[in-house]
Design a protein around this motif. Structure first.
Motif, PDB file in Angstrom:
ATOM      1  N   ALA A  52      -2.184   9.563  -4.129  1.00 10.97           N
ATOM      2  CA  ALA A  52      -1.623   8.471  -3.327  1.00 10.97           C
ATOM      3  C   ALA A  52      -2.714   7.485  -2.928  1.00 10.97           C
ATOM      4  N   ALA A  53      -3.868   8.003  -2.521  1.00  6.23           N
ATOM      5  CA  ALA A  53      -4.952   7.144  -2.047  1.00  6.23           C
ATOM      6  C   ALA A  53      -5.561   6.309  -3.164  1.00  6.23           C
ATOM      7  N   ALA A  57       1.162   3.972  -2.959  1.00  6.75           N
ATOM      8  CA  ALA A  57       0.869   5.358  -2.605  1.00  6.75           C
ATOM      9  C   ALA A  57       2.018   6.275  -3.005  1.00  6.75           C
ATOM     10  N   THR A 102       0.834  -1.203   0.000  1.00  6.25           N
ATOM     11  CA  THR A 102       0.000   0.000   0.000  1.00  6.25           C
ATOM     12  C   THR A 102       0.868   1.251   0.000  1.00  6.25           C
ATOM     13  N   ILE A 110      -1.401   5.529   4.007  1.00 12.98           N
ATOM     14  CA  ILE A 110      -1.437   6.397   2.829  1.00 12.98           C
ATOM     15  C   ILE A 110      -1.106   7.833   3.210  1.00 12.98           C
ATOM     16  N   ALA A 125      -3.232   3.503  -4.198  1.00 12.39           N
ATOM     17  CA  ALA A 125      -3.009   2.456  -3.206  1.00 12.39           C
ATOM     18  C   ALA A 125      -4.235   1.589  -2.949  1.00 12.39           C
TER      19      ALA A 125
END
Length: 209
Positions: A42-43, A21, A17, A74, A46
């Motif tokens: 980033a979110a 991210a 993750t 994140i 991920a």
């Protein structure tokens, strides 16, 4: 699955993750986005794929809703990543591709496994593995106004397909879950790294001669 193996998978999932991210952070930096834009890219990179997967298979709860630790990872990656990306002395070029390939392999197997646990067929499980691995990056690229990498000649989604087929096929043959997981992850990882190392790509479709 043994408790120790589940723990290793969980922490590896958090690592993947963070890696995904960070790739979103790099794209946001290249486009000179503000702090909110960095967090958004980033979110979606991920957790976008896993979110779509959970909605499609009808999971009781989207995974990050039930476990907000993913959101904290994140957020931390988005904040720290902005600092790391500006460092004059950076990590060797191959570190991020290796970490990304590992995250891709892990997400593929996790996606396929979760789909199978919700009663899907093997083919659907493979598709869910691919979605888990690549959909977040596709959303990131669309938000960045770029053609998604997986829709071009890059061998990325193809690696997910191979890993998903190996994983579901091994389970169908009655092999232990741990061995099936290792085969699925190894297939995805090796094909992705081979594509990077030897610049492998799929043939392009074109209407021009």
């Amino acid at each position: 699955m043994p408790l120790l193996v589940e723990s290793v998978f969980y922490w590896s999932d958090l690592f993947g993750t963070a890696v995904f991210a960070f790739s979103g952070v790099l794209v946001a930096g290249r486009l000179r986005m503000d702090g909110f834009g960095v967090i958004v890219l980033a979110a979606v990179t991920a957790i976008g794929g896993g979110t779509i997967r959970d909605l499609i298979i009808g999971a009781e709860q989207v995974f990050w809703v039930g476990n907000p630790v993913y959101l904290w990872v994140i957020l931390a990656t988005a904040l720290i990543g902005q600092y790391l990306a500006r460092l004059p002395r950076r990590l060797p070029w191959y570190i991020l591709p290796l970490a990304d390939a590992f995250g891709l392999a892990l997400f593929t197997v996790i996606g396929a496994e979760k789909a199978l646990n919700h009663g899907t067929s093997g083919m659907v499980a493979v598709v869910m593995g691919v979605i888990t691995g690549v959909a977040g990056g596709m959303i990131r690229d669309v938000l960045a106004r770029e053609v998604p990498m997986v829709l071009q000649r890059e061998i990325y989604a193809t690696a997910c397909i191979l890993g998903g087929v190996l994983y579901t096929g091994a389970l169908a043959l009655g092999l232990p879950a741990l061995l099936a997981t290792a085969l699925g992850m190894l297939g995805t990882f090796v094909l992705r790294i081979a594509a990077i190392r030897w610049h492998l790509s799929l043939p392009a479709f074109s209407l021009t001669r």
